[in-house]
Design a protein around this motif. Structure first.
Motif, PDB file in Angstrom:
ATOM      1  N   ASP A 181     -27.386   6.120   4.808  1.00 30.72           N
ATOM      2  CA  ASP A 181     -26.215   5.243   4.713  1.00 30.72           C
ATOM      3  C   ASP A 181     -26.247   4.531   3.355  1.00 30.72           C
ATOM      4  O   ASP A 181     -26.795   3.447   3.210  1.00 30.72           O
ATOM      5  CB  ASP A 181     -26.229   4.224   5.855  1.00 30.72           C
ATOM      6  CG  ASP A 181     -24.945   3.409   5.926  1.00 30.72           C
ATOM      7  OD1 ASP A 181     -24.188   3.403   4.929  1.00 30.72           O
ATOM      8  OD2 ASP A 181     -24.704   2.764   6.964  1.00 30.72           O
ATOM      9  N   THR A 182     -25.648   5.168   2.371  1.00 29.70           N
ATOM     10  CA  THR A 182     -25.710   4.632   1.009  1.00 29.70           C
ATOM     11  C   THR A 182     -25.011   3.287   0.890  1.00 29.70           C
ATOM     12  O   THR A 182     -25.445   2.428   0.118  1.00 29.70           O
ATOM     13  CB  THR A 182     -25.089   5.629   0.019  1.00 29.70           C
ATOM     14  OG1 THR A 182     -23.727   5.883   0.384  1.00 29.70           O
ATOM     15  CG2 THR A 182     -25.863   6.932   0.011  1.00 29.70           C
ATOM     16  N   ASP A 183     -23.954   3.103   1.643  1.00 34.08           N
ATOM     17  CA  ASP A 183     -23.243   1.819   1.587  1.00 34.08           C
ATOM     18  C   ASP A 183     -24.131   0.681   2.078  1.00 34.08           C
ATOM     19  O   ASP A 183     -24.124  -0.417   1.508  1.00 34.08           O
ATOM     20  CB  ASP A 183     -21.965   1.877   2.433  1.00 34.08           C
ATOM     21  CG  ASP A 183     -20.890   2.764   1.821  1.00 34.08           C
ATOM     22  OD1 ASP A 183     -20.987   3.043   0.608  1.00 34.08           O
ATOM     23  OD2 ASP A 183     -19.982   3.184   2.556  1.00 34.08           O
ATOM     24  N   THR A 186     -26.808  -0.091  -0.618  1.00 28.97           N
ATOM     25  CA  THR A 186     -26.186  -0.803  -1.738  1.00 28.97           C
ATOM     26  C   THR A 186     -25.855  -2.238  -1.361  1.00 28.97           C
ATOM     27  O   THR A 186     -26.091  -3.178  -2.130  1.00 28.97           O
ATOM     28  CB  THR A 186     -24.909  -0.070  -2.186  1.00 28.97           C
ATOM     29  OG1 THR A 186     -25.267   1.228  -2.674  1.00 28.97           O
ATOM     30  CG2 THR A 186     -24.191  -0.841  -3.280  1.00 28.97           C
ATOM     31  N   ARG A 187     -25.307  -2.416  -0.161  1.00 23.36           N
ATOM     32  CA  ARG A 187     -24.966  -3.764   0.307  1.00 23.36           C
ATOM     33  C   ARG A 187     -26.214  -4.650   0.401  1.00 23.36           C
ATOM     34  O   ARG A 187     -26.206  -5.802  -0.039  1.00 23.36           O
ATOM     35  CB  ARG A 187     -24.273  -3.663   1.657  1.00 23.36           C
ATOM     36  CG  ARG A 187     -23.816  -5.010   2.212  1.00 23.36           C
ATOM     37  CD  ARG A 187     -22.992  -4.818   3.474  1.00 23.36           C
ATOM     38  NE  ARG A 187     -23.748  -4.161   4.541  1.00 23.36           N
ATOM     39  CZ  ARG A 187     -23.530  -2.929   4.951  1.00 23.36           C
ATOM     40  NH1 ARG A 187     -22.578  -2.193   4.405  1.00 23.36           N
ATOM     41  NH2 ARG A 187     -24.265  -2.402   5.932  1.00 23.36           N
ATOM     42  N   LEU A 210     -29.688   3.955  -5.899  1.00 23.47           N
ATOM     43  CA  LEU A 210     -28.770   2.968  -5.335  1.00 23.47           C
ATOM     44  C   LEU A 210     -29.256   1.555  -5.640  1.00 23.47           C
ATOM     45  O   LEU A 210     -28.459   0.663  -5.969  1.00 23.47           O
ATOM     46  CB  LEU A 210     -28.648   3.165  -3.822  1.00 23.47           C
ATOM     47  CG  LEU A 210     -28.158   4.534  -3.350  1.00 23.47           C
ATOM     48  CD1 LEU A 210     -28.246   4.632  -1.836  1.00 23.47           C
ATOM     49  CD2 LEU A 210     -26.727   4.780  -3.828  1.00 23.47           C
TER      50      LEU A 210
END
Length: 262
Positions: A181-183, A186-187, A210
């Motif tokens: 889950d790249t998002d 990053t988050r 990331l």
């Protein structure tokens, strides 16, 4: 890259020596070879033997070793191996007192992951061999019996505050369990940067770029910083209708330095 400026810290199990070279060449600023959580109790001796035999002495990046906590059955053997191999530093899990840190006998990266470690954070951060503080957010949440990540925000603030007071580099944030889950990664990384952290622990190579991207200043931030520095005349000035004073100038200088490192 040094331990004080490193942004991405990639774990690799000591039981997987075939991954050592790939990890050290994979873009992470620091590689952490793990003798603790990634190794089953029955495999500890095998892990030490593998690490001794395949130690990446020619690594292009700093290599550190996460040992088992002080007072555990494997602690003495782990520390003896580290004295033999001379890693860039020792990652000490469950660091709870200055005495724990000093028991390592060399450069140490304390993992703050318990309530007791938080309570004694001032003495841990001030201990002579400490290079930088690491945040063990998952274990801390377990110790505190909290399920909301926001409940750890005061602890994040504590690590940042005591790092500043003790003249240490900005601390390193804990891992994100989301691998694909790249998002989410990053988050998490952007949140850590916003809290004042200077890097993040990674459990998979896909997380490394990331983390770098999240901690690097954006193009807009760099442009703003350069314009601030160009407008600075040594006193109060203004830019885009906002006052420029010493704290603003220092922030701009920091952004430019971060951009140059990135």
């Amino acid at each position: 890259m040094t331990l004080t400026t490193a942004v991405s810290w990639l774990f690799v199990p000591a039981t997987r020596p075939e991954r050592f070279a790939k990890a050290t060449a994979g873009g992470a600023d620091v590689v952490i070879i793990d003798l603790e959580d990634a190794v089953a109790p029955a495999d500890k001796e095998t892990a030490r033997a593998a690490l001794r035999e395949h130690w990446p002495a020619d690594s292009p990046v700093p290599v550190v070793v996460r040992v088992n906590a002080v007072g555990t059955p494997d602690s003495a053997a782990d520390l003896a191996l580290c004295r033999e191999l001379s890693p860039a530093a020792v990652v000490l899990p469950k660091a709870e007192t200055a005495r724990d840190v000093q028991a390592v006998g060399g450069p140490v990266l304390p993992l703050i992951e318990s309530a007791r470690g938080l309570v004694n954070l001032a003495e841990i951060a001030a201990a002579e061999p400490v290079v930088r503080l690491l945040f063990g957010s998952i274990d801390l949440a377990l110790d505190l019996a909290v399920t909301e990540d926001a409940a750890l925000d005061p602890s994040r603030s504590d690590l940042v505050r005591w790092s500043v007071v003790s003249s240490l580099p900005a601390p390193v944030d804990g891992v994100s369990t989301a691998i694909r889950d790249t998002d989410a990664v990053t988050r998490d990384a952007k949140r850590a940067k916003g809290w004042g952290f200077g890097g993040k622990l990674c459990i998979h190579p896909v997380q490394v770029p990331l983390v770098h991207a999240a901690f690097a200043p954006s193009a807009a931030e760099v442009d703003w910083a350069r314009r601030v520095l160009a407008a600075d005349l040594g006193g109060a000035a203004s830019l885009d209708g906002e006052m420029i004073d010493r704290p603003v100038v220092e922030r701009a200088r920091r952004i430019v330095r971060e951009a140059e490192r990135a």
